[in-house]
Motif scaffolding. Structure first.
Motif, PDB file in Angstrom:
ATOM      1  N   LEU A   1       3.229   4.155  -1.178  1.00  0.00           N
ATOM      2  CA  LEU A   1       3.567   4.881  -2.407  1.00  0.00           C
ATOM      3  C   LEU A   1       5.006   5.372  -2.266  1.00  0.00           C
ATOM      4  CD1 LEU A   1       1.750   5.428  -4.831  1.00  0.00           C
ATOM      5  CD2 LEU A   1       1.348   7.715  -3.930  1.00  0.00           C
TER       6      LEU A   1
ATOM      7  N   TRP B   1      13.490   4.332  11.145  1.00  0.00           N
ATOM      8  CA  TRP B   1      13.688   2.981  10.605  1.00  0.00           C
ATOM      9  C   TRP B   1      14.733   2.996   9.492  1.00  0.00           C
ATOM     10  CZ3 TRP B   1       7.763   1.735   9.869  1.00  0.00           C
ATOM     11  CH2 TRP B   1       7.181   1.539  11.109  1.00  0.00           C
TER      12      TRP B   1
ATOM     13  N   ASP C   1       2.090   9.823   6.014  1.00  0.00           N
ATOM     14  CA  ASP C   1       1.476  10.888   6.802  1.00  0.00           C
ATOM     15  C   ASP C   1       2.578  11.604   7.587  1.00  0.00           C
ATOM     16  OD1 ASP C   1       0.187  12.056   9.312  1.00  0.00           O
ATOM     17  OD2 ASP C   1      -1.579  11.452   8.159  1.00  0.00           O
TER      18      ASP C   1
ATOM     19  N   MET D   1      -4.254   5.936  -4.474  1.00  0.00           N
ATOM     20  CA  MET D   1      -2.949   5.419  -4.047  1.00  0.00           C
ATOM     21  C   MET D   1      -2.343   6.301  -2.964  1.00  0.00           C
ATOM     22  SD  MET D   1      -1.407   4.377  -7.766  1.00  0.00           S
ATOM     23  CE  MET D   1       0.160   3.935  -7.076  1.00  0.00           C
ATOM     24  N   LEU D   2      -2.486   7.580  -3.144  1.00  0.00           N
ATOM     25  CA  LEU D   2      -1.910   8.489  -2.150  1.00  0.00           C
ATOM     26  C   LEU D   2      -2.630   8.331  -0.815  1.00  0.00           C
ATOM     27  CD1 LEU D   2       0.082  10.889  -1.720  1.00  0.00           C
ATOM     28  CD2 LEU D   2      -1.863  12.378  -2.181  1.00  0.00           C
ATOM     29  N   LYS D   3      -3.913   8.204  -0.882  1.00  0.00           N
ATOM     30  CA  LYS D   3      -4.676   8.065   0.362  1.00  0.00           C
ATOM     31  C   LYS D   3      -4.293   6.788   1.080  1.00  0.00           C
ATOM     32  CE  LYS D   3      -9.423   8.337   2.079  1.00  0.00           C
ATOM     33  NZ  LYS D   3     -10.848   8.489   1.700  1.00  0.00           N
ATOM     34  N   ARG D   4      -4.105   5.774   0.304  1.00  0.00           N
ATOM     35  CA  ARG D   4      -3.700   4.501   0.916  1.00  0.00           C
ATOM     36  C   ARG D   4      -2.320   4.631   1.557  1.00  0.00           C
ATOM     37  NH1 ARG D   4      -3.505   1.461  -3.519  1.00  0.00           N
ATOM     38  NH2 ARG D   4      -5.790   1.426  -3.627  1.00  0.00           N
ATOM     39  N   SER D   5      -1.452   5.307   0.865  1.00  0.00           N
ATOM     40  CA  SER D   5      -0.099   5.453   1.402  1.00  0.00           C
ATOM     41  C   SER D   5      -0.103   6.302   2.670  1.00  0.00           C
ATOM     42  CB  SER D   5       0.815   6.094   0.347  1.00  0.00           C
ATOM     43  OG  SER D   5       2.122   6.233   0.817  1.00  0.00           O
ATOM     44  N   LEU D   6      -0.933   7.321   2.652  1.00  0.00           N
ATOM     45  CA  LEU D   6      -0.959   8.203   3.820  1.00  0.00           C
ATOM     46  C   LEU D   6      -1.655   7.558   5.007  1.00  0.00           C
ATOM     47  CD1 LEU D   6      -1.738  11.659   2.149  1.00  0.00           C
ATOM     48  CD2 LEU D   6       0.459  10.773   2.922  1.00  0.00           C
ATOM     49  N   SER D   7      -2.433   6.559   4.718  1.00  0.00           N
ATOM     50  CA  SER D   7      -3.146   5.911   5.826  1.00  0.00           C
ATOM     51  C   SER D   7      -2.308   4.826   6.490  1.00  0.00           C
ATOM     52  CB  SER D   7      -4.460   5.317   5.308  1.00  0.00           C
ATOM     53  OG  SER D   7      -4.182   4.260   4.385  1.00  0.00           O
ATOM     54  N   LEU D   8      -1.145   4.596   5.957  1.00  0.00           N
ATOM     55  CA  LEU D   8      -0.286   3.573   6.543  1.00  0.00           C
ATOM     56  C   LEU D   8       0.174   4.001   7.931  1.00  0.00           C
ATOM     57  CD1 LEU D   8       1.927   2.605   3.468  1.00  0.00           C
ATOM     58  CD2 LEU D   8       0.056   1.280   4.474  1.00  0.00           C
ATOM     59  N   ARG D   9       0.188   3.058   8.832  1.00  0.00           N
ATOM     60  CA  ARG D   9       0.630   3.316  10.196  1.00  0.00           C
ATOM     61  C   ARG D   9       1.536   2.166  10.642  1.00  0.00           C
ATOM     62  NH1 ARG D   9      -1.092   7.362   8.945  1.00  0.00           N
ATOM     63  NH2 ARG D   9      -2.544   8.786   9.963  1.00  0.00           N
ATOM     64  N   PRO D  10       2.392   2.472  11.559  1.00  0.00           N
ATOM     65  CA  PRO D  10       3.233   1.380  12.091  1.00  0.00           C
ATOM     66  C   PRO D  10       2.382   0.349  12.810  1.00  0.00           C
ATOM     67  CG  PRO D  10       4.149   3.536  12.644  1.00  0.00           C
ATOM     68  CD  PRO D  10       2.792   3.770  12.101  1.00  0.00           C
ATOM     69  N   HIS D  11       2.919  -0.846  12.874  1.00  0.00           N
ATOM     70  CA  HIS D  11       2.193  -1.919  13.577  1.00  0.00           C
ATOM     71  C   HIS D  11       2.041  -1.582  15.038  1.00  0.00           C
ATOM     72  CE1 HIS D  11       2.053  -4.495  10.150  1.00  0.00           C
ATOM     73  NE2 HIS D  11       3.375  -4.599  10.053  1.00  0.00           N
TER      74      HIS D  11
ATOM     75  N   GLY E   1       0.810  -1.220   0.000  1.00  0.00           N
ATOM     76  CA  GLY E   1       0.000   0.000   0.000  1.00  0.00           C
ATOM     77  C   GLY E   1       0.836   1.259   0.000  1.00  0.00           C
TER      78      GLY E   1
ATOM     79  N   LYS F   1       6.471  -3.050   7.837  1.00  0.00           N
ATOM     80  CA  LYS F   1       6.186  -2.526   9.164  1.00  0.00           C
ATOM     81  C   LYS F   1       4.969  -1.598   9.171  1.00  0.00           C
ATOM     82  CE  LYS F   1      10.787  -2.619  11.277  1.00  0.00           C
ATOM     83  NZ  LYS F   1      11.866  -1.805  11.875  1.00  0.00           N
ATOM     84  N   LEU F   2       4.603  -1.190   7.969  1.00  0.00           N
ATOM     85  CA  LEU F   2       3.454  -0.314   7.876  1.00  0.00           C
ATOM     86  C   LEU F   2       2.240  -1.144   7.496  1.00  0.00           C
ATOM     87  CD1 LEU F   2       5.043   2.665   5.888  1.00  0.00           C
ATOM     88  CD2 LEU F   2       4.469   2.621   8.326  1.00  0.00           C
ATOM     89  N   SER F   3       1.157  -0.871   8.126  1.00  0.00           N
ATOM     90  CA  SER F   3      -0.070  -1.594   7.814  1.00  0.00           C
ATOM     91  C   SER F   3      -1.114  -0.584   7.363  1.00  0.00           C
ATOM     92  CB  SER F   3      -0.579  -2.356   9.050  1.00  0.00           C
ATOM     93  OG  SER F   3      -0.903  -1.469  10.078  1.00  0.00           O
TER      94      SER F   3
END
Lengths: 183, 223
Positions: free
Chosen positions: A105, A163, A153, B213-223, A103, A176-178
């Motif tokens: 980019l 990291w 973000d 795609m950008l929204k998906r990338s920005l929504s990524l968070r660490p585990h 996911g 590591k990113l979900s």
């Protein structure tokens, strides 16, 4: 897919009589040698203030968004990257490509001149471009020992940067990113 | 015998004589005039004063510097238009001695041949001097043209080009304001080819919209 392409013709207007160079939108620009710009960027990085570079990115993003046939969010990625890459190329900031790792980019910039060691200047430039282009705050975190920048973000940018500095490669960082939630 | 330089010399002598006649009632010209004639028209005091000591060794001009009233009567040709000072200044210039009687006869034939730059410069100077002469209070002398300055070496320092009386240094400097010379660069030539040229393009292939795609990338968070 769309046939829309960025038209670079006449983008720069060289007014030799008055010694001015202007862009299509009327903004005056200066042509600098890379060995002049590099120490300025290093100084900015050392002082922790890359606002000027990000501002430049915002200006480039405005040029891109004004050139696009539609809002960037509604266009195919290849169109957006083509336009953004064309504008970056016109300003001499290397060749822009786009990758998707799960996911995540990832922006790739090849052919950059050696500026600062950690590529923080280009990261700020890309952040300014895509924040303006997509009307959303974007952080582009440089990945160590590569020409790649992961788009995240801004609130997690420091974590991802940590990291990368600790030696994680892109695959590791992506894992590591979900994806929390995709609308 | 009739080389261009000699004809030029004759022309310049004629000009000098005409001017001397017009100046004669007002200004005295001594042997110094013949020497200072090699100085450009706009030459001021220092050059003239440097020429002053020269009249003394010249035998015939024992009255040098005293003006026409003190000059001895001329016995050589005595044309009505020839200034008295020409006789005083005659010895230093054998060239002038040779051609002095001829100018009144040959003068009309001069314009028939091609006019050399030197003549152009001389005629220009003559016009300037003629313009300056009629005025009771002499107008400021225009600065000498570059061509007029170039003729001094060719004259060999012996041929009088102008016998106009030198102006006092203070007057000359006051009447010749310094005008700055502005040199503008040539306008740039328009290019027939566009200055900005694109050499390559690229087109990445990615599915879905960029916004998604950008929204998906920005929504990524660490585990």
């Amino acid at each position: 897919m769309t046939d829309a392409q960025f038209d670079p013709g006449g983008f720069f207007q060289f007014d030799l009589a008055h010694g001015r160079v202007r862009t299509r939108g009327g903004a005056r620009v200066l042509v600098l040698a890379e060995n002049v710009l590099a120490p300025l960027i290093v100084t900015a990085v050392q002082s922790g203030d890359l606002t000027a570079i990000r501002t430049l990115g915002s200006q480039l993003g405005s040029i891109v968004s004004q050139s696009l046939p539609a809002p960037a969010n509604s266009l195919p990625p290849q169109v957006v990257i083509s336009y953004a890459g064309s504008v970056m190329s016109l300003y001499g900031w290397g060749r822009l490509r786009l990758e998707q790792w799960g996911g995540a980019l990832v922006l790739v910039v090849d052919g950059l001149p050696p500026l600062d060691e950690d590529n923080l200047a280009v990261a700020a430039l890309l952040g300014g471009i895509f924040s303006t282009l997509c009307s959303a705050e974007v952080a582009c975190v440089p990945l160590a020992r590569s020409t790649k920048y992961i788009v995240v973000d801004p609130r997690i940018a420091e974590t991802v940067w940590g990291w990368s500095k600790s030696g994680d490669n892109l695959a590791t960082i992506a894992s590591k990113l979900s994806s929390a939630e995709v609308a | 015998m009739s080389s261009p330089e000699q004809q030029i010399e004759r022309l310049s002598q004629l000009l000098a004589k005409v001017q001397k006649n017009r100046k004669q009632p007002r200004v005295g010209l001594g042997p110094m005039a013949g020497l200072s004639a090699t100085v450009p028209a706009n030459t001021t005091g220092p050059a003239v004063s440097a020429a002053k000591p020269l009249p003394a060794p010249q035998g015939p001009s024992s009255t040098g510097g005293l003006g026409p009233a003190a000059a001895p009567p001329r016995t050589r040709k005595a044309t009505p238009t020839e200034p008295i000072t020409a006789a005083v200044a005659a010895p230093p210039s054998p060239v002038r001695e040779e051609h002095a009687p001829e100018p009144p006869v040959r003068r009309p034939a001069a314009p028939a041949r091609p006019i050399s730059p030197l003549e152009t410069a001389l005629s220009g100077e003559a016009e300037r001097e003629e313009r300056a002469m009629p005025a009771p209070a002499r107008a400021p002398a225009p600065p000498a043209a570059p061509a007029a300055n170039e003729i001094a070496p060719r004259a060999g320092g012996t041929q009088p080009r102008s016998q106009r009386p030198p102006m006092p240094p203070a007057e000359a400097s006051a009447q010749q304001p310094i005008v700055p010379r502005v040199i503008e660069p040539d306008p740039p030539r328009a290019s027939t080819r566009p200055i900005a040229q694109v050499v390559s393009k690229h087109a990445p292939v990615v599915d879905a919209t960029f916004g998604a795609m950008l929204k998906r990338s920005l929504s990524l968070r660490p585990h």
